[in-house]
Structure formats: C-alpha cells, structure tokens
Design a protein around this motif. Structure first.
Motif, PDB file in Angstrom:
ATOM      1  N   GLY A 336       0.796  -1.242   0.075  1.00  0.00           N
ATOM      2  CA  GLY A 336       0.459  -0.103  -0.111  1.00  0.00           C
ATOM      3  C   GLY A 336       1.035   1.126  -0.065  1.00  0.00           C
ATOM      4  O   GLY A 336       0.069   2.495  -0.145  1.00  0.00           O
ATOM      5  N   TYR A 337       2.096   1.040  -0.438  1.00  0.00           N
ATOM      6  CA  TYR A 337       2.644   2.318  -0.343  1.00  0.00           C
ATOM      7  C   TYR A 337       3.830   2.298  -1.310  1.00  0.00           C
ATOM      8  O   TYR A 337       3.743   1.944  -2.503  1.00  0.00           O
ATOM      9  N   LEU A 338       3.988   3.463  -1.532  1.00  0.00           N
ATOM     10  CA  LEU A 338       5.051   4.342  -3.101  1.00  0.00           C
ATOM     11  C   LEU A 338       6.482   4.963  -2.280  1.00  0.00           C
ATOM     12  O   LEU A 338       6.777   5.388  -1.536  1.00  0.00           O
ATOM     13  N   TYR A 339       7.409   3.464  -2.661  1.00  0.00           N
ATOM     14  CA  TYR A 339       8.631   4.325  -2.203  1.00  0.00           C
ATOM     15  C   TYR A 339       9.598   4.791  -3.588  1.00  0.00           C
ATOM     16  O   TYR A 339       9.832   4.645  -4.261  1.00  0.00           O
ATOM     17  N   ILE A 340      10.490   5.834  -2.822  1.00  0.00           N
ATOM     18  CA  ILE A 340      11.112   6.579  -4.171  1.00  0.00           C
ATOM     19  C   ILE A 340      12.735   6.673  -3.933  1.00  0.00           C
ATOM     20  O   ILE A 340      13.047   7.044  -2.401  1.00  0.00           O
ATOM     21  N   TYR A 341      13.729   6.333  -4.272  1.00  0.00           N
ATOM     22  CA  TYR A 341      14.827   6.019  -3.853  1.00  0.00           C
ATOM     23  C   TYR A 341      15.594   6.884  -4.921  1.00  0.00           C
ATOM     24  O   TYR A 341      14.874   7.451  -6.425  1.00  0.00           O
ATOM     25  N   HIS A 357       5.238   7.389   0.539  1.00  0.00           N
ATOM     26  CA  HIS A 357       3.583   7.797   0.861  1.00  0.00           C
ATOM     27  C   HIS A 357       3.013   6.597   0.448  1.00  0.00           C
ATOM     28  O   HIS A 357       2.665   5.425  -0.139  1.00  0.00           O
ATOM     29  N   ARG A 358       2.053   6.849   1.306  1.00  0.00           N
ATOM     30  CA  ARG A 358       0.884   6.228   1.422  1.00  0.00           C
ATOM     31  C   ARG A 358      -0.046   6.382   0.330  1.00  0.00           C
ATOM     32  O   ARG A 358      -0.597   7.594  -0.123  1.00  0.00           O
ATOM     33  N   LEU A 359      -0.864   5.100  -0.233  1.00  0.00           N
ATOM     34  CA  LEU A 359      -1.628   4.919  -1.413  1.00  0.00           C
ATOM     35  C   LEU A 359      -2.472   5.712  -1.411  1.00  0.00           C
ATOM     36  O   LEU A 359      -4.008   6.009  -1.639  1.00  0.00           O
ATOM     37  N   PHE A 360      -3.743   4.535   0.431  1.00  0.00           N
ATOM     38  CA  PHE A 360      -4.632   5.944   0.699  1.00  0.00           C
ATOM     39  C   PHE A 360      -4.690   6.144   1.981  1.00  0.00           C
ATOM     40  O   PHE A 360      -3.841   5.597   2.893  1.00  0.00           O
ATOM     41  N   ASP A 361      -5.675   7.023   2.515  1.00  0.00           N
ATOM     42  CA  ASP A 361      -5.469   8.135   3.090  1.00  0.00           C
ATOM     43  C   ASP A 361      -6.132   6.587   4.972  1.00  0.00           C
ATOM     44  O   ASP A 361      -5.377   6.809   5.842  1.00  0.00           O
ATOM     45  N   GLU A 365      -2.466  10.267   6.613  1.00  0.00           N
ATOM     46  CA  GLU A 365      -1.926  11.944   5.589  1.00  0.00           C
ATOM     47  C   GLU A 365      -1.469  10.266   4.799  1.00  0.00           C
ATOM     48  O   GLU A 365       0.046   9.769   4.975  1.00  0.00           O
ATOM     49  N   GLN A 366      -1.218  11.400   3.644  1.00  0.00           N
ATOM     50  CA  GLN A 366      -1.206  10.534   2.639  1.00  0.00           C
ATOM     51  C   GLN A 366       0.463  10.530   2.562  1.00  0.00           C
ATOM     52  O   GLN A 366       1.818   8.854   2.445  1.00  0.00           O
ATOM     53  N   ALA A 367       1.436  11.709   2.994  1.00  0.00           N
ATOM     54  CA  ALA A 367       3.112  11.447   2.638  1.00  0.00           C
ATOM     55  C   ALA A 367       3.672  10.700   4.054  1.00  0.00           C
ATOM     56  O   ALA A 367       3.402  11.208   5.461  1.00  0.00           O
ATOM     57  N   GLU A 368       3.664   9.786   4.547  1.00  0.00           N
ATOM     58  CA  GLU A 368       3.506   8.781   6.432  1.00  0.00           C
ATOM     59  C   GLU A 368       5.035   9.175   6.589  1.00  0.00           C
ATOM     60  O   GLU A 368       4.645  10.259   8.029  1.00  0.00           O
ATOM     61  N   HIS A 369       6.043   9.656   6.065  1.00  0.00           N
ATOM     62  CA  HIS A 369       7.594  10.129   6.741  1.00  0.00           C
ATOM     63  C   HIS A 369       8.307  10.106   6.302  1.00  0.00           C
ATOM     64  O   HIS A 369       8.411   8.995   4.999  1.00  0.00           O
ATOM     65  N   LYS A 370       9.798  10.890   5.719  1.00  0.00           N
ATOM     66  CA  LYS A 370      10.081  11.254   4.839  1.00  0.00           C
ATOM     67  C   LYS A 370      11.201  10.280   5.868  1.00  0.00           C
ATOM     68  O   LYS A 370      11.809  10.392   7.430  1.00  0.00           O
ATOM     69  N   GLU A 371      12.638   9.473   5.211  1.00  0.00           N
ATOM     70  CA  GLU A 371      13.236   8.400   6.000  1.00  0.00           C
ATOM     71  C   GLU A 371      14.438   9.559   5.882  1.00  0.00           C
ATOM     72  O   GLU A 371      15.564   9.400   6.514  1.00  0.00           O
ATOM     73  N   ASP A 372      14.688  10.739   4.847  1.00  0.00           N
ATOM     74  CA  ASP A 372      16.296  10.617   4.326  1.00  0.00           C
ATOM     75  C   ASP A 372      15.628  12.837   3.905  1.00  0.00           C
ATOM     76  O   ASP A 372      14.530  12.048   3.258  1.00  0.00           O
ATOM     77  N   GLN A 373      16.114  13.559   3.791  1.00  0.00           N
ATOM     78  CA  GLN A 373      15.747  14.579   3.441  1.00  0.00           C
ATOM     79  C   GLN A 373      16.274  14.665   2.147  1.00  0.00           C
ATOM     80  O   GLN A 373      17.470  14.162   1.999  1.00  0.00           O
ATOM     81  N   PRO A 374      15.594  14.755   0.922  1.00  0.00           N
ATOM     82  CA  PRO A 374      15.958  14.832  -0.390  1.00  0.00           C
ATOM     83  C   PRO A 374      17.194  15.654  -1.199  1.00  0.00           C
ATOM     84  O   PRO A 374      17.349  17.083   0.046  1.00  0.00           O
TER      85      PRO A 374
END
Length: 441
Positions: A336-341, A357-361, A365-374
């Motif tokens: 249920g998540y989209l991961y961006i690397y 990002h969580r794909l369902f509310d 919140e959709q953006a669950e958390h940031k593990e690292d700052q871009p």
C-alpha cells in the motif's frame, strides 16, 4: 508495467488496492481498488497528488492511463470480460467492449490498444477503437504477459511464443504482421518490456536468474545480466530508464536490481592492469575451451545499483524516472505504499530511500514520513548532469455497447499520426475539451 496479486485464480485485495501500473512516461501511477480506481501524479518527491478517483465500477483489477491524457481503461473483477474506456476529466464513458474470456492485461500507445486474453490477443485502433486484428490460438498465457512499445511509430508487440520455453513473438501492431521470433530463455517467460523508442526488448524467465536484452526488430542479444544464482525468484516487473541506459528489475524478494547497459571496451581493461582485469582476461582466454553454458555465465554483468526493500514476498512494480531533475527509482508495493529512492547514475551502489507515500488515507496522511531529506537539486550529480542525457477476424468478435472511438485535436488533425511530443521533457498535456469524445452510432 502493472501489478496484480493472484490467489485462487483471481486478483486478491491487499492493503486497499488490487492492482497498480505506471503510465507510459512514468509521470502517473494508477491503482485499482475495491471502490474504483485512483490516479496519482508522481512528478514530485515530497507530495503524491491524487488527481482523480473513479467510482464508475468497483473491484478494479486493471487500470491503464494513456500518458498524461484523460483516457483511462478499466476492467473490474465483477465483469472481467468487459473493458471500459473513460474520459475521466469529463466523467464520461468513451466506449466499452466485451470479450469471449477474462481480460488479463491491457496495453496502450497512441496508435494501438491491445487486449490480452489467455489464448488470444485483440488489437484495436485507438483513434476509433475499431478491432483491427485478432491473434487466435496464441500459446497459453495465464498471466496475460505482453508488452507494447511506447513509441507508436513502430508499435511493436511482444508476447510468449510458447507455453513451455522462453520464446518471444515480436509482432508489428501497425502493419499487423509478425516481425521475428526470439529464443530468449529455456524456461517460460515471466516478464517483458520495451525501451521508450521500441529498439530494445528485455525479458526474464520464470526462474528469474537471468535477464536478457535484445535488439528490435532484429532480435539479436545485446546484454545479459545475472540477477542471482542462489534461488529462483518471481520477477514482477522490468523497466528501462527513458534513455535506455539503465534497466531495473523487481521480484518477490527484498531486492530491486538496476543494471547499466554499456558495452565494455577491451581498451579499458588494458588501461587498468588490475588483478580483476587480469583474472578477467584469463577467463576470456579459458572460455574458448569451456562449455557454452559456463562461458555465458562469465560474460554476464551483475547489478550496477540495488535497493533493499523492508518487505519480502510481496508483489511490487518498479520504474526509473526523472523526478524534479534527479534520477529516481519508484517502487509501488502491494503493502500500500509508493517508495521513492535516489539513484546515483555515476557510481551506482545502494540507493537511498528519500520518501515513502501511503496510497490510501485510512485516517493517515498520504506522506507517511521522510526517512532522509531529498538532496538539494544537483547535489549528487555534477553540474548540468541530466539522467535523460547520461490473420482473420474471429468468428465471434468482441461486442460493444456503442460503436466507439475518439478523435484527438490537440495540435494534430483528426486521423493523422500524433507527433513524437510524448517524449518531450515535461508531461504531455492535451486539449481535454476536444479529445476522447464519447462515440455514438
């Protein structure tokens, strides 16, 4: 590129969605749900905008969007033999078709719409949705495996040529003729994908240990990559980067592999007289006297970069994309998540997770958390570095409730071939007031 989890002969609901697919230029993610489908924009790292939520039909097991246009194709578990085509911004149905068996996959480009059943393939003209060709009695294909080139200038279609070995049939969906047969693997096929220009085709077998890349239309083997030797895996997706310099592969294991498509020059080895280069030369010399299976293994390249997922045994789809001017790996998982690397196109190695990002509310919140700052724009890449730079008709044809098709007026005359503007730097935006009208008799 799509994701479907199957159990007991049908797609299974997992964590809120049934299926997922990226559009042809990886600017959008579509997911099928119990209540309908959702379309997300994936053009930014920090946010995942839901641009549309369709409730026209429940239990969506296939949803495919045509680039960044308003055309979306939907198949429901409740009516698995019917394909619905919608103009989602207008909230109107363009057309629907019913087939003789369950629809297993759908592929789109700006010339063709391809519908794959277990033992047949239907090719439609996407401008008026008319059926052009039916490929009957194709080898049994229970997963609906097929690939259609994004470049409508050639519209190559690839599908299994055998149910027992890894033979690929390459078909010209524009001229409606077979192009070539490729003997790709000893085991049946599990994954296929074209690069953006339709000049390369990547494949993997059910064993999942070797990924091969072939030239199209010739069918000559160009590259061979070894995903691993310790265990067989189920490869769920293959995807080229837009410039075809990289190829990513995801499976039911915790690792996503990224391979670099580059030819190794003999001069490079001579210029670096290292121990590994010496051993490599010894292998090359010895390969003359060894069985072909052994020499093939010597010549295979391993992964240039990898991602370690925090999951095992779940299906997922992966894609390489430029997001906010940096190369990223996108992984949509059945958790249920989209991961961006972040991907380092120079040195490769372990990719860094920058957003989840969580794909369902579900109250979250959709953006669950940031593990690292871009990273700041360009901080990982040299200044100016760009990732893009670096048959007869069937006796009982499918039926349609309305005779169907659509016209496109977005800068092209009706009936003309749409120019190659879908490969421009930004997402393709068409004139939604004039494109894809419902078709009347």
């Amino acid at each position: 590129m799509d994701l479907q989890d199957e159990a007991d002969g049908g797609p299974e609901m997992l964590r809120g969605f049934i299926c997922a697919s990226f559009n042809q230029d990886t600017t959008s993610l579509s997911v099928g749900t119990k209540t309908g489908y959702r379309l997300f924009s994936v053009t930014a790292v920090d946010k995942l905008d839901c641009i549309h939520e369709g409730v026209e039909c429940p239990d969506v097991c296939i949803v495919e969007r045509l680039f960044s246009s308003s055309l979306v194709v939907v198949v429901s578990q409740s009516v698995p033999r019917r394909m619905n085509v919608y103009h989602f911004k207008k909230g109107t149905e363009i057309c629907n078709y019913s087939y003789t068996n369950n629809i297993l996959s759908v592929r789109l480009n700006r010339q063709r719409l391809v519908v794959c059943l277990e033992e047949s393939i239907y090719i439609h003209n996407i401008k008026d949705m008319k059926l052009l060709k039916t490929l009957l009695n194709t080898p049994t294909n229970p997963s609906g495996l097929c690939a259609l080139s994004v470049n409508h200038g050639n519209s190559f279609l690839a599908y299994p040529g055998s149910a027992t070995i890894g033979e690929i049939t390459v078909y010209d969906a524009n001229n409606l003729s077979t192009v070539t047969l490729i003997q790709a693997h000893a085991s049946p096929l599990a994954a296929l994908t074209f690069n953006a220009s339709g000049t390369k085709l990547a494949s993997a077998s059910e064993k999942g240990t070797v990924i091969r890349v072939f030239s199209i239309p010739e069918g000559q083997r160009l590259f061979e990559f070894r995903r691993g030797m310790k265990r067989y895996v189920s490869i769920s997706s293959l995807s080229f980067s837009a410039d075809a310099q990289f190829l990513c592969a995801s499976s039911n294991t915790e690792t996503v592999h990224i391979f670099k498509l580059e030819q190794h020059s003999p001069n490079q080895e001579e210029e670096s007289p290292t121990w590994s280069a010496y051993v490599g030369k010894m292998f090359t010399a010895a390969s003359t006297y060894l069985p072909a299976q052994v020499t093939d293994m010597m010549h295979q390249d391993r992964a240039f970069a990898t991602v370690r997922l925090n999951m095992f045994g779940l299906k997922n789809i992966c894609a390489l994309a430029m997001v906010q001017k940096l190369p990223r790996l996108l992984v949509a998982s059945s958790d249920g998540y989209l991961y961006i690397y972040n991907v380092d196109p120079q040195d490769g190695g372990e990719c860094v997770l920058v957003q989840k990002h969580r794909l369902f509310d579900d109250g979250e919140e959709q953006a669950e958390h940031k593990e690292d700052q871009p990273p700041a724009e360009g901080s990982h890449l040299p200044a100016g570095q760009s990732y893009a730079a670096t048959v007869a008709l069937p006796s009982s044809p499918p039926s349609s409730t309305t005779l169907l098709g659509y016209s496109e007026e977005g800068g092209a005359q009706k009936g003309d071939v749409i120019p190659e503007h879908e490969f421009a730097e930004g997402p393709l935006c068409l004139d939604d007031e004039n494109e894809f009208p419902p078709i009347s008799n």
